[in-house]
Design a protein around this motif. Structure first.
Motif, PDB file in Angstrom:
ATOM      1  N   GLY A  79       0.849  -1.384   0.086  1.00 34.28           N
ATOM      2  CA  GLY A  79       0.072   0.102  -0.161  1.00 34.28           C
ATOM      3  C   GLY A  79       0.879   1.295   0.013  1.00 34.28           C
ATOM      4  O   GLY A  79       0.431   2.280  -0.604  1.00 34.28           O
ATOM      5  N   GLU A 108       9.562   3.022   7.944  1.00 36.64           N
ATOM      6  CA  GLU A 108       9.233   1.578   7.723  1.00 36.64           C
ATOM      7  C   GLU A 108       9.863   0.945   9.133  1.00 36.64           C
ATOM      8  O   GLU A 108      11.190   1.108   9.459  1.00 36.64           O
ATOM      9  CB  GLU A 108       9.954   1.025   6.759  1.00 36.64           C
ATOM     10  N   LYS A 109       8.949   0.328   9.766  1.00 32.57           N
ATOM     11  CA  LYS A 109       9.241  -0.434  10.853  1.00 32.57           C
ATOM     12  C   LYS A 109      10.386  -1.401  10.913  1.00 32.57           C
ATOM     13  O   LYS A 109      11.198  -1.648  11.854  1.00 32.57           O
ATOM     14  CB  LYS A 109       8.193  -1.025  11.586  1.00 32.57           C
ATOM     15  N   THR A 144       2.015  -9.472   8.531  1.00 33.87           N
ATOM     16  CA  THR A 144       2.621  -9.929   7.082  1.00 33.87           C
ATOM     17  C   THR A 144       4.134 -10.079   7.414  1.00 33.87           C
ATOM     18  O   THR A 144       4.634 -11.230   8.138  1.00 33.87           O
ATOM     19  CB  THR A 144       2.389  -9.181   6.057  1.00 33.87           C
ATOM     20  N   VAL A 180       9.689  -5.660   7.574  1.00 33.54           N
ATOM     21  CA  VAL A 180      10.728  -5.478   6.646  1.00 33.54           C
ATOM     22  C   VAL A 180      10.543  -4.433   5.570  1.00 33.54           C
ATOM     23  O   VAL A 180       9.258  -4.227   5.186  1.00 33.54           O
ATOM     24  CB  VAL A 180      11.212  -6.773   5.983  1.00 33.54           C
ATOM     25  N   GLY A 238       7.659  -4.883   3.260  1.00 35.12           N
ATOM     26  CA  GLY A 238       6.395  -5.558   3.990  1.00 35.12           C
ATOM     27  C   GLY A 238       6.003  -7.103   3.555  1.00 35.12           C
ATOM     28  O   GLY A 238       6.996  -7.693   3.425  1.00 35.12           O
ATOM     29  N   GLY A 253       3.569 -15.631  -1.417  1.00 31.92           N
ATOM     30  CA  GLY A 253       3.520 -16.211  -2.282  1.00 31.92           C
ATOM     31  C   GLY A 253       3.634 -15.868  -3.847  1.00 31.92           C
ATOM     32  O   GLY A 253       3.815 -16.202  -5.044  1.00 31.92           O
ATOM     33  N   ALA A 254       3.163 -14.316  -3.889  1.00 30.35           N
ATOM     34  CA  ALA A 254       3.410 -13.766  -5.029  1.00 30.35           C
ATOM     35  C   ALA A 254       2.116 -13.845  -5.995  1.00 30.35           C
ATOM     36  O   ALA A 254       2.131 -13.483  -7.130  1.00 30.35           O
ATOM     37  CB  ALA A 254       4.918 -13.732  -5.858  1.00 30.35           C
ATOM     38  N   VAL A 255       1.147 -14.635  -5.653  1.00 30.76           N
ATOM     39  CA  VAL A 255      -0.070 -14.785  -6.437  1.00 30.76           C
ATOM     40  C   VAL A 255      -0.548 -13.546  -6.705  1.00 30.76           C
ATOM     41  O   VAL A 255      -1.058 -12.750  -5.859  1.00 30.76           O
ATOM     42  CB  VAL A 255      -1.003 -15.897  -5.943  1.00 30.76           C
ATOM     43  N   ASN A 302       7.211 -19.336  -0.814  1.00 24.45           N
ATOM     44  CA  ASN A 302       6.428 -18.655   0.096  1.00 24.45           C
ATOM     45  C   ASN A 302       6.853 -18.762   1.595  1.00 24.45           C
ATOM     46  O   ASN A 302       7.250 -19.715   1.840  1.00 24.45           O
ATOM     47  CB  ASN A 302       4.964 -19.558   0.048  1.00 24.45           C
ATOM     48  N   VAL A 341       6.392   3.909  13.816  1.00 20.75           N
ATOM     49  CA  VAL A 341       5.753   5.185  13.983  1.00 20.75           C
ATOM     50  C   VAL A 341       4.590   4.667  15.187  1.00 20.75           C
ATOM     51  O   VAL A 341       4.090   3.970  15.240  1.00 20.75           O
ATOM     52  CB  VAL A 341       4.792   5.474  13.019  1.00 20.75           C
ATOM     53  N   SER A 345      -0.157  -2.016   7.087  1.00 14.60           N
ATOM     54  CA  SER A 345      -1.201  -3.185   6.606  1.00 14.60           C
ATOM     55  C   SER A 345      -2.404  -3.198   7.874  1.00 14.60           C
ATOM     56  O   SER A 345      -2.140  -2.595   8.957  1.00 14.60           O
ATOM     57  CB  SER A 345      -0.560  -4.653   7.094  1.00 14.60           C
ATOM     58  N   ASP A 382      -3.079   0.901   2.748  1.00 19.41           N
ATOM     59  CA  ASP A 382      -3.011  -0.578   2.607  1.00 19.41           C
ATOM     60  C   ASP A 382      -4.401  -1.194   2.395  1.00 19.41           C
ATOM     61  O   ASP A 382      -5.361  -0.608   2.279  1.00 19.41           O
ATOM     62  CB  ASP A 382      -2.430  -0.985   4.121  1.00 19.41           C
ATOM     63  N   THR A 402      -2.831  -8.426  -3.011  1.00 20.80           N
ATOM     64  CA  THR A 402      -2.020  -7.604  -2.941  1.00 20.80           C
ATOM     65  C   THR A 402      -2.018  -6.593  -4.360  1.00 20.80           C
ATOM     66  O   THR A 402      -1.609  -5.491  -4.219  1.00 20.80           O
ATOM     67  CB  THR A 402      -0.595  -8.210  -2.634  1.00 20.80           C
TER      68      THR A 402
HETATM   69  C1  LIG Z   1       3.709 -15.779   3.867  1.00 22.74           C
HETATM   70  C2  LIG Z   1       2.706 -14.831   3.117  1.00 22.74           C
HETATM   71  C3  LIG Z   1       2.305 -15.274   1.864  1.00 22.74           C
HETATM   72  C4  LIG Z   1       1.500 -14.434   1.158  1.00 22.74           C
HETATM   73  N1  LIG Z   1       0.984 -14.691  -0.326  1.00 22.74           N
HETATM   74  C5  LIG Z   1       0.489 -13.747  -0.852  1.00 22.74           C
HETATM   75  C6  LIG Z   1       0.058 -13.975  -2.143  1.00 22.74           C
HETATM   76  O1  LIG Z   1       0.425 -15.149  -2.831  1.00 22.74           O
HETATM   77  N2  LIG Z   1      -0.792 -13.005  -2.841  1.00 22.74           N
HETATM   78  C7  LIG Z   1      -1.114 -11.955  -2.083  1.00 22.74           C
HETATM   79  O2  LIG Z   1      -1.675 -11.111  -2.850  1.00 22.74           O
HETATM   80  N3  LIG Z   1      -0.694 -11.572  -0.981  1.00 22.74           N
HETATM   81  C8  LIG Z   1      -0.187 -12.645  -0.228  1.00 22.74           C
HETATM   82  N4  LIG Z   1       0.145 -12.332   0.800  1.00 22.74           N
HETATM   83  C9  LIG Z   1      -0.440 -11.111   1.738  1.00 22.74           C
HETATM   84  C10 LIG Z   1       0.428  -9.722   1.324  1.00 22.74           C
HETATM   85  O3  LIG Z   1       1.677  -9.788   1.791  1.00 22.74           O
HETATM   86  C11 LIG Z   1      -0.155  -8.447   1.777  1.00 22.74           C
HETATM   87  O4  LIG Z   1      -1.504  -8.628   1.158  1.00 22.74           O
HETATM   88  C12 LIG Z   1       0.226  -7.450   1.433  1.00 22.74           C
HETATM   89  O5  LIG Z   1       1.763  -7.069   1.499  1.00 22.74           O
HETATM   90  C13 LIG Z   1      -0.401  -6.337   2.237  1.00 22.74           C
HETATM   91  O6  LIG Z   1      -0.216  -5.135   1.937  1.00 22.74           O
HETATM   92  P1  LIG Z   1      -0.268  -3.754   2.894  1.00 22.74           P
HETATM   93  O7  LIG Z   1       0.610  -2.623   2.450  1.00 22.74           O
HETATM   94  O8  LIG Z   1      -1.432  -3.864   3.428  1.00 22.74           O
HETATM   95  O9  LIG Z   1       0.848  -4.473   3.918  1.00 22.74           O
HETATM   96  P2  LIG Z   1       2.395  -4.681   4.055  1.00 22.74           P
HETATM   97  O10 LIG Z   1       2.795  -5.027   2.724  1.00 22.74           O
HETATM   98  O11 LIG Z   1       2.475  -5.726   5.007  1.00 22.74           O
HETATM   99  O12 LIG Z   1       3.168  -3.605   4.548  1.00 22.74           O
HETATM  100  C14 LIG Z   1       2.855  -2.940   5.779  1.00 22.74           C
HETATM  101  C15 LIG Z   1       4.437  -2.296   6.290  1.00 22.74           C
HETATM  102  O13 LIG Z   1       4.136  -1.648   7.272  1.00 22.74           O
HETATM  103  C16 LIG Z   1       5.103  -1.680   8.454  1.00 22.74           C
HETATM  104  N5  LIG Z   1       4.676  -1.102   9.577  1.00 22.74           N
HETATM  105  C17 LIG Z   1       3.599  -1.577  10.481  1.00 22.74           C
HETATM  106  N6  LIG Z   1       3.376  -0.885  11.379  1.00 22.74           N
HETATM  107  C18 LIG Z   1       4.338   0.125  11.201  1.00 22.74           C
HETATM  108  C19 LIG Z   1       4.547   1.165  12.120  1.00 22.74           C
HETATM  109  N7  LIG Z   1       3.887   1.577  13.213  1.00 22.74           N
HETATM  110  N8  LIG Z   1       5.478   2.135  11.692  1.00 22.74           N
HETATM  111  C20 LIG Z   1       6.269   2.193  10.500  1.00 22.74           C
HETATM  112  N9  LIG Z   1       5.861   0.798   9.610  1.00 22.74           N
HETATM  113  C21 LIG Z   1       4.941   0.054  10.056  1.00 22.74           C
HETATM  114  C22 LIG Z   1       5.330  -3.180   8.265  1.00 22.74           C
HETATM  115  O14 LIG Z   1       6.614  -3.794   8.927  1.00 22.74           O
HETATM  116  C23 LIG Z   1       5.094  -3.427   6.964  1.00 22.74           C
HETATM  117  O15 LIG Z   1       6.323  -3.389   6.324  1.00 22.74           O
HETATM  118  C24 LIG Z   1       0.969 -13.102   1.598  1.00 22.74           C
HETATM  119  C25 LIG Z   1       1.601 -12.794   2.894  1.00 22.74           C
HETATM  120  C26 LIG Z   1       2.416 -13.604   3.663  1.00 22.74           C
HETATM  121  C27 LIG Z   1       2.865 -13.290   4.876  1.00 22.74           C
END
Ligand SMILES: Cc1cc2nc3c(=O)[nH]c(=O)nc-3n(C[C@H](O)[C@H](O)[C@H](O)COP(=O)(O)OP(=O)(O)OC[C@H]3O[C@@H](n4cnc5c(N)ncnc54)[C@H](O)[C@@H]3O)c2cc1C
Lengths: 346, 602
Positions: free
Chosen positions: B14, B33-34, B108, B111, B114, B120-122, B250, B284, B319, B571, B584
């Motif tokens: 996001g 980023e945390k 999730t 790092v 995130g 799994g990158a689907v 994955n 944050v 997230s 997100d 994603t």
């Molecule tokens: C093992 C695994 C397999 C997956 N497989 C799939 C798949 O195949 N296909 C798919 O579509 N989705 C998959 N996902 C889900 C996908 O990772 C998430 O849908 C996506 O990353 C969500 O995006 P986001 O921006 O909501 O959060 P994220 O990408 O998780 O990003 C959030 C970021 O914010 C950071 N953060 C949190 N709190 C704070 C704070 N207070 N201050 C600063 N930074 C902070 C976190 O460290 C993180 O880096 C998978 C997830 C995992 C763990």
């Protein structure tokens, strides 16, 4: 002179933030020292000093690790003088840890050979002491306590006694498939085929647990130190029990069936002659032992198990298609020299 | 206090697309980023990656839960090297028995990149219908398992339609770097940016056979892994054949950067730009406001020191659970903030994941599953209106096979009988008979023989499914942790049964060449799990839904908090319904859409 490796702040920050940075230094973590011990306030303190890979294009064996010492000032103020001296270098020439940006952390990254065990102390503002973060400690003969670490694939016994490790070897090998009829032939053949020259840099003795005991020794010395006590008590109980049942044979020499029967009893948690007062749940120990043994024999050899990649080779050889091609080509993904991937460096 | 045009919190799906867009347009961008910046081997000072092909990276050593006041106190847990630690920063959920437990679910990865580092990158699109489930279900009387009309009452249309999102899907697919095939997808495409997929793993032929026998049009599952050099991110594929196909997919970060996580795909290319700043290891803690603007973003730096920055625009993308929590914590410090953000009481409400589950069987023959990416075949057949109506469903979903699961020996053992991080190892550990010959037999039966087919489908949004702050448990910064309170609706149960049966049929028809008699012993869905209320499948959605009615949503159609001038959330929290596919790509596409809106106002 032990070479100092240049790393950047981004790398060092990454070793610190999640594990050391915090407001609440109370005892949130249990690695066997909960309570007043300040290490209970740190996440995964066993990661320090941090032992990492380092790539050397000129070294086919990739024989070194990058070891990073980290000091976090207790008063959270920058400006402390910190040095390290250890068995990896001249003990009389301490090396300085450098301040990390404007923080209260100081670090030093050294290139140290794989397969080694070292002791060291820190001099913090002029006072020599053990590393306040690292839980691994050892007493030298002169009664002085040092901090300890080991690099990848180390094989020196650290926390298990000699007799414990001998008995454990039998216990592990009867969990693993190598002691089945199929397994035994495989094991001898692969081991012999290595030839003395190729038997890994830190020659393993013929180890029927394929390194599982060494893996467990290292795991109990570090990540799962909280389980050392389970092993100490249970190995002693098992040793006593087997001696009682078979007075004339050393426990580690007993036939396979004895161990199979022992496992059957432990699985039901009702073991004749078990001292329940000392250890309430023999089944729990069997569970622990099985998880550790399996992990040890199939994990990356850097953790000290899977000796000569025997675990992976066992599966590689056992599972083949009609044309004889393997159905577990692990070497395709893994770095050289263990595997044969040309892009990935490990 | 430092000032930036835009401060973005979170570098995952996001956050990163917005950072990339706005930085390239010349605006000053700070990403906080945390988690740490973990790098590929090419960019790393030690010449090796922080990610490794090492089974103990995905699930590490045992730790013990020391938190008091939870029912799983002193239980074992295992986590990857990039997940938050449960003793330092737990998520707490309320179980069916009313007791609280700590869980790793709902995180999730922590790092740079995130969840996209481990995913799994689907990378499926949502369907046209997924975005208009409110109107689709209005007035229907054929929805099974919905005696109180909850579905009709709670289903919402998105405030944007598929046609609006479509160009951004194309753009996300181009920028991120995805392989797959377009033919047979049930979703309209205006452009095809897919790279050519690798050959499927041979075991997936059973899935192809099954889908064909059942007349389910299939396509190669789009995966965010590059198979060819990728110009937008400057990435090059190494000469080794099919280098990314390793089974370490994955839950593993990619040491070579071929998996298109948001660091290598979107942020790393900005590295040399003076107007782009990334601060990793900075958490944050809260936001502060002045009037209708976020005036300060307060974070702890790597040394734990509080730092304040200001952004003309502030984008929250932590997230969904952590974003809700961050805003609740900000409101806890300042009642005026809470009142402005949460005047309608919807903050944290309508929290969502997916209805998910599937089928798994031991197939004839044995295959080297370690030569694989996450998935080979997918079908949209169960996303069609005909299918949905014929089964009395409110919405559809996607079905695809998993190829890399249980491909490696330790993962086979530790996921034997358990699919989630809370119960990992448990079944193997309990199965004490597995020693010696029996362990050999276990590997003979299961190694390289198991095949699973999964579904991802819409979950009914419910007001009571919500994220709160836990009354007593605090993280290592002394902040109250997230409290997950949710259950499954009776229609979700019906929907999951329908989808699990579809997955079963694919294997049953695939396993015996199209006759449909192949035995499939394991099929079911997440509602059956002992910890069903915790389970989130890594898909963390809702809680701050966007909408066109300020009384009924937390965010406006551009993902701006209704009563704030400069606060955006991008997100998965923005979703009013969870979509019938992994989320994603949709999070990324929507973030690019929002970025265009932000550009227009900067
Ligand atoms: C093992 C695994 C397999 C997956 N497989 C799939 C798949 O195949 N296909 C798919 O579509 N989705 C998959 N996902 C889900 C996908 O990772 C998430 O849908 C996506 O990353 C969500 O995006 P986001 O921006 O909501 O959060 P994220 O990408 O998780 O990003 C959030 C970021 O914010 C950071 N953060 C949190 N709190 C704070 C704070 N207070 N201050 C600063 N930074 C902070 C976190 O460290 C993180 O880096 C998978 C997830 C995992 C763990």
């Amino acid at each position: 002179m032990v070479p100092v490796l240049a790393v950047d702040n981004e790398y060092l920050f990454g070793l610190i933030g999640k594990f050391l940075a915090r407001e609440d230094a109370g005892p949130r973590h249990d690695y066997g020292h909960l309570g007043a011990d300040p290490r209970a306030g740190i996440l995964e303190p066993w990661r320090f000093p941090w032992v990492d890979a380092v790539y050397d294009p000129d070294d086919a064996a990739q024989a070194y690790n990058a070891v990073t010492f980290v000091h976090a000032a207790a008063d959270r103020q920058p400006g402390h003088a910190v040095q390290v001296a250890g068995s990896f270098a001249d003990l009389h020439t301490p090396l300085p840890l450098l301040p990390l940006a404007d923080t209260h952390y100081a670090t030093l990254t050294l290139r140290i050979r794989k397969g080694e065990v070292h002791h060291y102390r820190l001099r913090i503002d002029g006072v020599w002491q053990v590393d306040p973060i690292n839980p691994q400690r050892m007493m030298l003969d002169n009664g002085v306590e040092w901090s300890r670490f080991f690099t990848w694939g180390a094989t020196r016994r650290l926390v298990l006694e000699r007799w414990e490790s001998r008995l454990l070897q039998r216990l592990c090998s009867h969990i693993l498939p190598f002691h089945t009829a199929d397994g035994e032939t495989f094991f001898k053949r692969v081991h012999d085929a290595q030839g003395p020259a190729n038997r890994a840099p830190h020659a393993y003795r013929l180890d029927e647990s394929a390194g599982a005991v060494n893996f467990i020794d290292k795991l109990l010395a570090r990540e799962e130190a909280h389980h050392l006590v389970d092993y100490q008590i249970c190995l002693e109980l098992i040793d006593g029990l087997l001696r009682q049942r078979n007075p004339v044979i050393e426990p580690w020499k007993l036939p396979r069936e004895v161990f199979a029967e022992l496992y059957r009893e432990m699985a039901t948690a009702s073991v004749a002659g078990w001292n329940y007062g000392r250890y309430g749940n023999p089944r729990y120990f069997l569970q622990l032992l099985r998880r550790h043994t399996l992990t040890g024999v199939f994990s990356h050899p850097r953790y000290g198990g899977n000796a000569m990649t025997l675990g992976w080779k066992y599966l590689e050889e056992r599972y083949r298609d009609a044309s004889g091609a393997t159905l577990f080509d692990w070497g395709r993904a893994i770095e050289a020299p263990l595997g044969r991937n040309s892009a990935y460096r490990g | 206090m430092e000032r930036f045009d835009v401060v973005i919190i979170g570098s995952g799906a996001g956050g990163a697309p917005i950072a990339a867009r706005l930085a390239r347009a010349g605006h000053s961008v700070l990403v906080l980023e945390k988690g740490p910046l973990l790098r590929t081997q090419e960019e790393h000072p030690l010449g090796v990656s922080d990610f490794k092909r090492d089974e103990l990276f995905a699930t590490g050593a045992e730790k013990r839960l020391t938190l008091s006041g939870v029912a799983n106190h002193f239980d074992s847990f295992y986590s990857s090297h990039v997940e938050p630690d449960l003793n330092d920063e737990p998520h707490i959920y309320e179980g069916a028995d009313g007791l609280d437990r700590a869980t790793i679910e709902g995180y999730t990865a922590q790092v740079v990149g995130g969840g996209t580092q481990l995913y799994g990158a689907v990378s499926l699109r949502f369907s046209e219908l997924d975005l208009r489930l409110g109107s689709f279900n209005a007035g229907r009387s054929d929805i099974v398992g919905d005696p109180n009309g909850d579905v009709r009452r709670e289903a919402r249309d998105w405030p944007i339609d598929y046609a609006t999102l479509e160009p951004y899907y194309c753009e996300a697919e181009r920028l991120v770097g995805i392989n797959g095939t377009r033919a047979n997808q049930g979703k309209p495409f205006s452009a095809d940016h897919y790279q050519t997929p690798y050959a499927p793993n041979p075991i997936s032929a059973y899935v192809a056979t099954g889908m064909d026998a059942l007349g389910l049009p299939r396509y190669r599952t789009p995966l965010a892994v590059i198979t060819e050099d990728h110009a937008p991110s400057g990435r090059i594929v190494p000469a080794a054949a099919e280098a990314a196909k390793t089974g370490y997919v994955n839950r593993y970060g990619d040491p070579l950067g071929l998996k298109s996580n948001t660091w290598v795909a979107l942020l790393r290319p900005l590295s040399g730009m003076a107007n782009f700043t990334l601060r990793a290891n900075c958490v944050v803690t809260h936001l502060e406001m002045a009037g209708d603007r976020i005036s300060k973003v307060v974070y702890r730096d790597v040394a734990g020191r509080p730092v304040e920055v200001a952004g003309g625009l502030v984008v929250v993308a932590c997230s969904a659970i952590e974003s809700v929590r961050l805003l609740l914590l900000s409101g806890e410090r300042d009642p005026a903030f809470a009142a402005r953000l949460n005047g309608n009481g919807l903050l944290g409400r309508h929290f969502l994941t997916h209805c998910f589950g599937g089928a798994e069987a031991i197939m004839p023959g044995r295959f080297d599953k370690s030569v694989s990416l996450d998935s080979d075949w997918a079908t949209d057949a169960c996303a069609s209106e005909d299918f949905i109506r014929s089964q009395g469903l409110w919405a559809g979903g996607a079905i695809y096979n998993n190829t890399s699961d249980q491909a490696l020996p330790i993962s086979l053992a530790r996921t034997h009988g358990s699919q989630d991080m809370d119960t990992i190892w448990q079944t193997f550990v309990d199965d004490t008979a597995l020693t010696g010959d029996a362990l050999n037999a276990f590997f003979d039966a299961n190694f390289g023989t198991r095949l699973s087919v999964s579904f991802m489908a819409n979950q009914v949004p419910l007001f009571d499914n919500r994220i709160e702050l836990h009354p007593s448990i605090r993280d290592k910064w002394g902040r109250r942790v997230a409290y997950i309170r949710k259950t499954w609706h009776s229609h979700d149960v019906h929907l999951m049964n329908v989808f699990a049966e579809q997955c079963r049929r694919i294997l049953a028809f695939g396993g015996d060449g199209g006759k449909g008699q192949f035995p499939v012993s394991e099929f079911g869905a997440i509602y059956m799990a002992a910890n069903a209320r915790a389970r989130i499948a890594n898909h963390i959605l809702g809680g701050m839904r966007f909408g066109s009615d300020a009384a009924d949503s937390v965010l406006d159609p551009n993902c701006r908090a209704w009563q704030f001038d400069n606060l955006y959330v991008t997100d998965g929290a923005f979703m009013p319904t969870s979509g019938g596919a992994n989320p994603t790509l949709t999070i990324q596409a929507n973030a690019l859409r929002v970025a265009d809106q932000l550009l227009a106002r900067l």
